[in-house]
Design a protein around this motif. Structure first.
Motif, PDB file in Angstrom:
ATOM      1  N   GLY A 163      -3.235  -5.767   4.360  1.00 45.33           N
ATOM      2  CA  GLY A 163      -2.360  -6.874   4.746  1.00 45.33           C
ATOM      3  C   GLY A 163      -3.214  -7.971   5.337  1.00 45.33           C
ATOM      4  N   LEU A 164      -3.314  -9.096   4.651  1.00 42.14           N
ATOM      5  CA  LEU A 164      -4.234 -10.170   5.024  1.00 42.14           C
ATOM      6  C   LEU A 164      -3.469 -11.439   5.338  1.00 42.14           C
ATOM      7  CD1 LEU A 164      -6.586  -9.610   1.956  1.00 42.14           C
ATOM      8  CD2 LEU A 164      -6.906  -8.640   4.227  1.00 42.14           C
ATOM      9  N   GLY A 165      -3.829 -12.113   6.436  1.00 41.92           N
ATOM     10  CA  GLY A 165      -3.170 -13.375   6.729  1.00 41.92           C
ATOM     11  C   GLY A 165      -3.166 -13.707   8.202  1.00 41.92           C
ATOM     12  N   PRO A 166      -2.587 -14.861   8.547  1.00 40.42           N
ATOM     13  CA  PRO A 166      -2.641 -15.360   9.922  1.00 40.42           C
ATOM     14  C   PRO A 166      -1.771 -14.576  10.894  1.00 40.42           C
ATOM     15  CG  PRO A 166      -1.280 -16.792   8.572  1.00 40.42           C
ATOM     16  CD  PRO A 166      -1.908 -15.804   7.636  1.00 40.42           C
ATOM     17  N   ALA A 167      -1.964 -14.877  12.158  1.00 44.24           N
ATOM     18  CA  ALA A 167      -1.181 -14.233  13.213  1.00 44.24           C
ATOM     19  C   ALA A 167       0.292 -14.569  13.062  1.00 44.24           C
ATOM     20  CB  ALA A 167      -1.683 -14.710  14.580  1.00 44.24           C
ATOM     21  N   GLY A 168       1.147 -13.628  13.478  1.00 42.27           N
ATOM     22  CA  GLY A 168       2.580 -13.886  13.498  1.00 42.27           C
ATOM     23  C   GLY A 168       3.296 -13.616  12.197  1.00 42.27           C
ATOM     24  N   THR A 169       2.614 -13.031  11.209  1.00 39.76           N
ATOM     25  CA  THR A 169       3.251 -12.779   9.918  1.00 39.76           C
ATOM     26  C   THR A 169       3.828 -11.368   9.808  1.00 39.76           C
ATOM     27  OG1 THR A 169       1.051 -12.271   9.027  1.00 39.76           O
ATOM     28  CG2 THR A 169       1.912 -14.483   8.631  1.00 39.76           C
ATOM     29  N   GLY A 170       3.646 -10.547  10.842  1.00 44.01           N
ATOM     30  CA  GLY A 170       4.253  -9.218  10.861  1.00 44.01           C
ATOM     31  C   GLY A 170       3.429  -8.130  10.199  1.00 44.01           C
ATOM     32  N   LYS A 171       2.153  -8.398   9.939  1.00 49.28           N
ATOM     33  CA  LYS A 171       1.301  -7.413   9.251  1.00 49.28           C
ATOM     34  C   LYS A 171       1.252  -6.087  10.000  1.00 49.28           C
ATOM     35  CE  LYS A 171      -2.440  -9.838   9.686  1.00 49.28           C
ATOM     36  NZ  LYS A 171      -1.934 -10.882  10.569  1.00 49.28           N
ATOM     37  N   THR A 172       0.899  -6.147  11.277  1.00 51.59           N
ATOM     38  CA  THR A 172       0.744  -4.929  12.075  1.00 51.59           C
ATOM     39  C   THR A 172       2.101  -4.332  12.430  1.00 51.59           C
ATOM     40  OG1 THR A 172      -1.309  -5.800  12.995  1.00 51.59           O
ATOM     41  CG2 THR A 172      -0.276  -3.965  14.167  1.00 51.59           C
ATOM     42  N   TYR A 173       3.028  -5.180  12.796  1.00 49.66           N
ATOM     43  CA  TYR A 173       4.353  -4.719  13.224  1.00 49.66           C
ATOM     44  C   TYR A 173       5.029  -3.911  12.128  1.00 49.66           C
ATOM     45  CZ  TYR A 173       8.885  -4.984  15.602  1.00 49.66           C
ATOM     46  OH  TYR A 173      10.055  -4.666  16.238  1.00 49.66           O
ATOM     47  N   LEU A 174       5.013  -4.426  10.889  1.00 47.94           N
ATOM     48  CA  LEU A 174       5.662  -3.726   9.786  1.00 47.94           C
ATOM     49  C   LEU A 174       4.921  -2.442   9.427  1.00 47.94           C
ATOM     50  CD1 LEU A 174       6.630  -6.709   7.451  1.00 47.94           C
ATOM     51  CD2 LEU A 174       8.158  -5.324   8.856  1.00 47.94           C
ATOM     52  N   ALA A 175       3.591  -2.465   9.546  1.00 45.32           N
ATOM     53  CA  ALA A 175       2.825  -1.248   9.264  1.00 45.32           C
ATOM     54  C   ALA A 175       3.170  -0.155  10.271  1.00 45.32           C
ATOM     55  CB  ALA A 175       1.325  -1.551   9.300  1.00 45.32           C
ATOM     56  N   VAL A 176       3.272  -0.516  11.549  1.00 40.12           N
ATOM     57  CA  VAL A 176       3.652   0.463  12.574  1.00 40.12           C
ATOM     58  C   VAL A 176       5.081   0.962  12.316  1.00 40.12           C
ATOM     59  CG1 VAL A 176       4.062   0.832  15.038  1.00 40.12           C
ATOM     60  CG2 VAL A 176       2.062  -0.467  14.303  1.00 40.12           C
ATOM     61  N   ALA A 177       5.962   0.056  11.908  1.00 41.34           N
ATOM     62  CA  ALA A 177       7.341   0.454  11.612  1.00 41.34           C
ATOM     63  C   ALA A 177       7.379   1.489  10.486  1.00 41.34           C
ATOM     64  CB  ALA A 177       8.172  -0.771  11.233  1.00 41.34           C
ATOM     65  N   LYS A 178       6.621   1.259   9.420  1.00 40.91           N
ATOM     66  CA  LYS A 178       6.575   2.223   8.312  1.00 40.91           C
ATOM     67  C   LYS A 178       5.979   3.553   8.770  1.00 40.91           C
ATOM     68  CE  LYS A 178       7.533   1.834   4.542  1.00 40.91           C
ATOM     69  NZ  LYS A 178       8.818   2.112   3.839  1.00 40.91           N
ATOM     70  N   ALA A 179       4.979   3.481   9.637  1.00 40.21           N
ATOM     71  CA  ALA A 179       4.354   4.707  10.142  1.00 40.21           C
ATOM     72  C   ALA A 179       5.360   5.523  10.954  1.00 40.21           C
ATOM     73  CB  ALA A 179       3.137   4.359  11.000  1.00 40.21           C
ATOM     74  N   VAL A 180       6.106   4.862  11.838  1.00 37.23           N
ATOM     75  CA  VAL A 180       7.099   5.551  12.668  1.00 37.23           C
ATOM     76  C   VAL A 180       8.199   6.132  11.783  1.00 37.23           C
ATOM     77  CG1 VAL A 180       8.878   5.223  14.424  1.00 37.23           C
ATOM     78  CG2 VAL A 180       6.605   4.211  14.746  1.00 37.23           C
ATOM     79  N   GLU A 181       8.645   5.370  10.788  1.00 34.61           N
ATOM     80  CA  GLU A 181       9.687   5.851   9.881  1.00 34.61           C
ATOM     81  C   GLU A 181       9.240   7.145   9.201  1.00 34.61           C
ATOM     82  OE1 GLU A 181      12.435   3.713   6.578  1.00 34.61           O
ATOM     83  OE2 GLU A 181      10.295   3.805   6.070  1.00 34.61           O
ATOM     84  N   ARG A 182       8.006   7.193   8.753  1.00 30.23           N
ATOM     85  CA  ARG A 182       7.516   8.391   8.050  1.00 30.23           C
ATOM     86  C   ARG A 182       7.294   9.558   9.005  1.00 30.23           C
ATOM     87  NH1 ARG A 182       4.356   7.389   2.587  1.00 30.23           N
ATOM     88  NH2 ARG A 182       5.596   5.641   1.826  1.00 30.23           N
ATOM     89  N   LEU A 183       6.874   9.262  10.218  1.00 32.71           N
ATOM     90  CA  LEU A 183       6.695  10.336  11.195  1.00 32.71           C
ATOM     91  C   LEU A 183       8.041  10.950  11.566  1.00 32.71           C
ATOM     92  CD1 LEU A 183       4.794  11.913  13.131  1.00 32.71           C
ATOM     93  CD2 LEU A 183       5.273  10.132  14.837  1.00 32.71           C
ATOM     94  N   VAL A 184       9.009  10.105  11.883  1.00 35.99           N
ATOM     95  CA  VAL A 184      10.332  10.589  12.265  1.00 35.99           C
ATOM     96  C   VAL A 184      10.991  11.325  11.095  1.00 35.99           C
ATOM     97  CG1 VAL A 184      12.652   9.862  12.951  1.00 35.99           C
ATOM     98  CG2 VAL A 184      10.654   8.818  14.032  1.00 35.99           C
ATOM     99  N   GLY A 185      10.720  10.863   9.867  1.00 38.03           N
ATOM    100  CA  GLY A 185      11.300  11.505   8.689  1.00 38.03           C
ATOM    101  C   GLY A 185      10.567  12.758   8.243  1.00 38.03           C
ATOM    102  N   GLY A 186       9.486  13.114   8.935  1.00 39.76           N
ATOM    103  CA  GLY A 186       8.758  14.330   8.598  1.00 39.76           C
ATOM    104  C   GLY A 186       7.837  14.213   7.392  1.00 39.76           C
ATOM    105  N   GLU A 187       7.586  12.985   6.920  1.00 35.50           N
ATOM    106  CA  GLU A 187       6.710  12.801   5.759  1.00 35.50           C
ATOM    107  C   GLU A 187       5.236  12.906   6.129  1.00 35.50           C
ATOM    108  OE1 GLU A 187       7.898   9.551   3.033  1.00 35.50           O
ATOM    109  OE2 GLU A 187       9.574   9.256   4.422  1.00 35.50           O
ATOM    110  N   VAL A 188       4.897  12.628   7.383  1.00 33.20           N
ATOM    111  CA  VAL A 188       3.537  12.805   7.883  1.00 33.20           C
ATOM    112  C   VAL A 188       3.602  13.536   9.214  1.00 33.20           C
ATOM    113  CG1 VAL A 188       2.600  10.752   6.715  1.00 33.20           C
ATOM    114  CG2 VAL A 188       3.529  10.541   9.035  1.00 33.20           C
TER     115      VAL A 188
END
Length: 355
Positions: free
Chosen positions: A143-168
């Motif tokens: 995910g490449l681009g300037p600050a404030g575009t949600g790169k890290t936030y969305l990645a953490v959201a996907k990570a939490v979703e998969r952890l809570v769902g038991g995928e990782v």
């Protein structure tokens, strides 16, 4: 069911055409929510798209250029469908719908959801929607681009979703410990206290996705691990969702080391902004090196964000645009100025090629 959209085009002059979008919404309650308190949502669309919006009761009339009307129709239809599904909308949703209404985008992308314990997160721009799809489709995503575009936030959201769902089994969050243009010197405390300041944005995102007690518990039992990049050497990261943030501040050697940690049933997301490299001049960014090296490799996805994807305060978008314009004026086209050391021009008379 609501009545179908009626759109008409009326030429005003040979040079330009005016279009009209009219819509009557059958559900008065949903229409009120769509228009917003004191028609605030209508005003946001009006200002963003340069159209003229009027409403009488539950009937909406929008006038403007054909392109603007096409976008306005996508915005209002998409938001109304969202309300029909029982979802609420706020000013951020309206702004997102406007961004998603550009050609090639789709307000339907608001239907993409990342579900975490505390909130359901939807993309706020076409690139964000592409980014989320890329994470689902690839083992490794940049995910490449300037600050404030949600790169890290969305990645953490996907990570939490998969952890809570038991995928990782675990989430691993990492950043290089490089100061942003400052020399902080000696930091007191144990190792965790020393590195926590560098990793604070990752903690902030976690607390946004999970109840505080769950974050603490999962950090203690190792389901969530936050560590500086230097701690990754020699490990194999399997059954994990791995995120490397601020990756522009890695060297090429560090980046290769990190990428080769990827293990079985693992996903890896690398985020960074190549216009904000804090490495010493002459040190090539590992993020830039990896993008050049891995372009076209199967299983690797790329999402390129721009100032149009900034979803923080509107002023942030204007700041990013101003800096980009200044860089172009200076011909700094060393868009990634840290790639190669700049050779000093010999003093004295210039040759003919230089004028």
């Amino acid at each position: 069911m609501s009545r179908s959209v009626k759109t008409s085009t009326t030429p005003r002059s040979p040079a330009s055409a005016q279009a009209v979008y009219r819509r009557t919404f059958e559900d008065n309650t949903l229409a009120v929510q769509l228009f917003g308190a004191h028609n605030a949502h209508l005003a946001r669309v009006e200002e963003a798209l340069g159209v003229h919006v009027e409403n009488r009761g539950n009937t909406l009339s929008v006038r403007g250029s054909e392109d603007a009307i096409a976008r306005a129709a996508k915005v209002f239809e998409g938001l109304y469908r969202r309300l029909e599904r029982g979802k609420s909308i706020d000013s951020d949703d309206v702004d997102a719908a406007v961004r998603l209404s550009v050609p090639g985008g789709g307000v339907g992308d608001l239907n993409i959801e990342v579900r975490t314990k505390k909130r359901h997160i939807t993309p706020r721009s076409p690139t964000q929607a592409d980014y989320l799809r890329a994470i689902d489709a690839n083992e490794l995503v940049f995910g490449l681009g300037p600050a404030g575009t949600g790169k890290t936030y969305l990645a953490v959201a996907k990570a939490v979703e998969r952890l809570v769902g038991g995928e990782v089994d675990r989430i691993i969050l990492s950043r290089p410990a490089v100061e942003a243009g400052e020399q902080l010197g000696f930091l007191p405390g144990d190792m965790r206290e020393k590195v926590d300041p560098y990793l604070r944005p990752l903690y902030d995102a976690l607390y946004d996705m999970l109840p505080a007690e769950q974050v603490v518990k999962r950090l203690e039992n190792g389901e969530i691990e936050v560590a500086p990049l230097a701690f990754m050497r020699g490990r194999t990261l399997a059954n994990a969702f791995v995120i490397l943030d601020e990756a522009q501040n890695t060297s090429a050697v560090q980046m290769k080391m990190f990428l080769t940690r990827l293990g079985e049933n693992a996903r890896m997301v690398i985020t960074g902004d190549l216009s904000q490299v804090d490495l010493p001049r002459g040190v090539r960014s590992g993020l830039r090196d990896a993008c050049d090296t891995l372009d076209g490799v199967a299983g690797v996805g790329f999402a390129h964000f721009t100032a149009a994807d900034v979803v923080r305060h509107p002023l942030v978008t204007r700041i990013v645009n101003a800096y980009d314009a200044a860089e172009e004026k200076r011909h700094a086209g060393a868009r990634y100025a840290h790639e190669e050391p700049e050779k000093e021009r010999p003093r004295g008379r210039r040759n003919g090629a230089d004028g």
